[in-house]
Motif scaffolding. Structure first.
Motif, short mmCIF file in Angstrom:
data_model
loop_
_atom_site.label_atom_id
_atom_site.label_comp_id
_atom_site.label_asym_id
_atom_site.label_seq_id
_atom_site.Cartn_x
_atom_site.Cartn_y
_atom_site.Cartn_z
N VAL A 39 38.16 49.52 34.24
CA VAL A 39 37.53 48.43 34.99
C VAL A 39 36.09 48.79 35.37
N MET A 40 35.91 50.02 35.83
CA MET A 40 34.58 50.47 36.26
C MET A 40 33.63 50.61 35.09
N SER A 41 34.04 51.33 34.06
CA SER A 41 33.12 51.65 32.97
C SER A 41 32.75 50.42 32.15
N ASN A 42 33.66 49.46 32.05
CA ASN A 42 33.36 48.24 31.31
C ASN A 42 32.94 47.08 32.23
N GLU A 43 32.84 47.38 33.53
CA GLU A 43 32.40 46.37 34.51
C GLU A 43 33.19 45.07 34.34
N LEU A 44 34.52 45.23 34.36
CA LEU A 44 35.42 44.09 34.20
C LEU A 44 35.60 43.37 35.53
N THR A 45 35.87 42.09 35.44
CA THR A 45 36.11 41.27 36.64
C THR A 45 37.54 40.75 36.61
N ILE A 46 38.26 40.93 37.71
CA ILE A 46 39.62 40.41 37.85
C ILE A 46 39.57 39.29 38.89
N VAL A 47 40.05 38.12 38.51
CA VAL A 47 39.98 36.94 39.38
C VAL A 47 41.38 36.35 39.55
N GLY A 48 41.81 36.21 40.78
CA GLY A 48 43.09 35.56 41.05
C GLY A 48 42.94 34.07 41.21
N SER A 49 44.05 33.35 41.05
CA SER A 49 44.04 31.89 41.19
C SER A 49 45.35 31.44 41.81
N MET A 50 45.25 30.64 42.87
CA MET A 50 46.44 30.15 43.56
C MET A 50 46.24 28.70 43.95
N GLY A 51 47.15 27.83 43.53
CA GLY A 51 47.12 26.44 43.98
C GLY A 51 45.96 25.66 43.43
N TYR A 52 45.44 24.74 44.27
CA TYR A 52 44.37 23.83 43.83
C TYR A 52 43.59 23.37 45.06
N PRO A 53 42.73 24.23 45.58
CA PRO A 53 41.98 23.88 46.80
C PRO A 53 41.21 22.57 46.70
N ARG A 70 32.90 45.10 27.46
CA ARG A 70 32.07 45.22 28.66
C ARG A 70 31.75 43.82 29.22
N GLY A 71 31.99 43.65 30.52
CA GLY A 71 31.65 42.40 31.18
C GLY A 71 32.68 41.29 31.06
N ALA A 72 33.84 41.55 30.46
CA ALA A 72 34.86 40.51 30.31
C ALA A 72 35.52 40.20 31.65
N LYS A 73 36.14 39.01 31.71
CA LYS A 73 36.87 38.58 32.90
C LYS A 73 38.35 38.45 32.59
N LEU A 74 39.18 38.79 33.58
CA LEU A 74 40.61 38.53 33.51
C LEU A 74 40.99 37.62 34.66
N GLY A 75 41.48 36.43 34.35
CA GLY A 75 41.97 35.51 35.38
C GLY A 75 43.49 35.54 35.41
N VAL A 76 44.06 35.63 36.60
CA VAL A 76 45.50 35.72 36.76
C VAL A 76 46.00 34.53 37.57
N VAL A 77 46.76 33.65 36.92
CA VAL A 77 47.37 32.52 37.60
C VAL A 77 48.89 32.63 37.61
N ALA A 78 49.43 33.47 36.71
CA ALA A 78 50.88 33.65 36.64
C ALA A 78 51.38 34.48 37.82
N VAL A 79 52.63 34.27 38.18
CA VAL A 79 53.27 35.04 39.25
C VAL A 79 53.82 36.34 38.66
N HIS A 80 53.38 37.46 39.19
CA HIS A 80 53.92 38.77 38.81
C HIS A 80 54.84 39.23 39.94
N LYS A 81 56.09 39.48 39.61
CA LYS A 81 57.08 39.81 40.62
C LYS A 81 57.12 41.28 40.97
#
Length: 336
Positions: A271-285, A250-261
């Motif tokens: 995702v809902m029941s465990n209140e998970l967070t999915i965060v994308g990452s692209m480049g370097y602002p 519950r409450g864990a985060k998933l960060g995605v920086v890899a390219v999925h084709k």
């Protein structure tokens, strides 16, 4: 001077081109090292990017020596060792469809501003390590996106260059426990060398069971969840997403920086029941020179990431090495 140019699909040539002329606001850098990125292989396969298909300079991971400085530029001097922000000019991105590339003897930094388009590094930092600055900024942004706390427990999937850079960044920030998962023993050895607290061979071991063993059990309405706070995907395979969601508390985060084709199915009840967070990452602002300080402080660790170096005269062999799955981790071209 010599410059690597994509001249057709699957064809890159080293051509003679004019050496740039330095304007009042420009800096001329003699390239001493330049990394090869997976995106370079993509550009080569399609013959370059519009509007420069058929004649596109490549290379966007450079480090070099300043050889000329325009009269209106401050903070940079001839002889300085520098790293470069290839994205500084949005309408002329270096090595990504712009008019110049860094796989060349010289690179003109237009409208040069220290801290924006280039940054000086100490002389003791090897050029090939300094050339990691751009991809390591990608890794640092991925870490910043998930905002780790020092008390967090993290698993990084994939011990390639970005995954190893993420590992170094996490430990530099004081994150308590970092596990790296991969299927290649030699990559896992590198993960330990750069500071991972533990590694998991996900081909040979039960990933969730090992996470629970190392990070303890996690709170969840579902059984067999790990106490891992953050999952970072630097591998880009569907099995990683399945494994992360199968172990996430519950409450864990998933960060995605890899390219999925390809698209991936996600169980949103989980995702809902465990209140998970999915965060994308692209480049370097904002991270292009934020990471420079860490490279300077920990350059020996970053050096572990480099698997192969080739001379510029060996560019064809280097590109073949990069394009061959499993043949190399990070390849850097060096210039005499």
């Amino acid at each position: 001077m010599r410059a690597a140019i994509i001249t057709a699909p699957e064809k890159t040539e080293v051509l003679e081109v004019p050496t740039p002329t330095v304007g009042a606001r420009d800096v001329l850098v003699r390239i001493r090292a330049c990394g090869i990125c997976g995106s370079d292989s993509l550009y080569i396969s399609i013959g370059g990017l519009p509007p420069r298909q058929g004649h596109m300079p490549i290379g966007h991971e450079p480090a070099g020596e300043v050889v000329d400085v325009g009269g209106e530029v401050s903070g940079v001097a001839v002889g300085d060792r520098v790293v470069v922000n290839p994205m500084a000019l949005a309408d002329d991105i270096i090595g990504n469809g712009g008019s110049t590339g860094a796989l060349a003897d010289y690179l003109l930094i237009k409208d040069a501003v220290r801290g924006v388009s280039l940054e000086v590094v100490p002389d003791h930092i090897p050029y090939e390590v300094a050339a990691l600055n751009e991809p390591m900024a990608v890794a640092r942004h991925a870490v910043n996106q998930v905002a780790p706390r020092q008390s967090d427990q993290v698993v990084v999937f994939g011990a390639g260059p970005i995954g190893l850079g993420i590992t170094i960044a996490l430990k530099s920030l004081g994150v308590r426990h970092v596990i790296v998962a991969d299927i290649l023993p030699e990559r896992l050895d590198k993960a330990l060398k750069v500071g991972a607290d533990a590694v998991i061979n996900s081909h040979d071991e039960d990933l969730t069971a090992r996470l629970i063993e190392l990070h303890g059990p996690g709170d969840s309405m579902w059984p067999d969840r790990a106490g891992t706070d953050i999952f970072l995907d630097a591998a880009g395979v569907p099995a990683v997403i399945d494994a992360a969601f199968g172990a996430a508390k519950r409450g864990a985060k998933l960060g995605v920086v890899a390219v999925h084709k390809e698209p991936i199915s996600i169980d949103f009840m989980n995702v809902m029941s465990n209140e998970l967070t999915i965060v994308g990452s692209m480049g370097y602002p904002t991270e292009i020179f934020e990471v420079t300080k860490d490279i300077v402080e920990n350059w020996e660790k970053y050096n572990v990431i480099i698997s192969h170096t080739f001379a510029f005269d060996e560019l064809a062999e280097a590109l073949q090495c990069v394009a061959t799955p499993g043949a190399a981790d990070k390849v850097v071209i060096t210039f005499e």
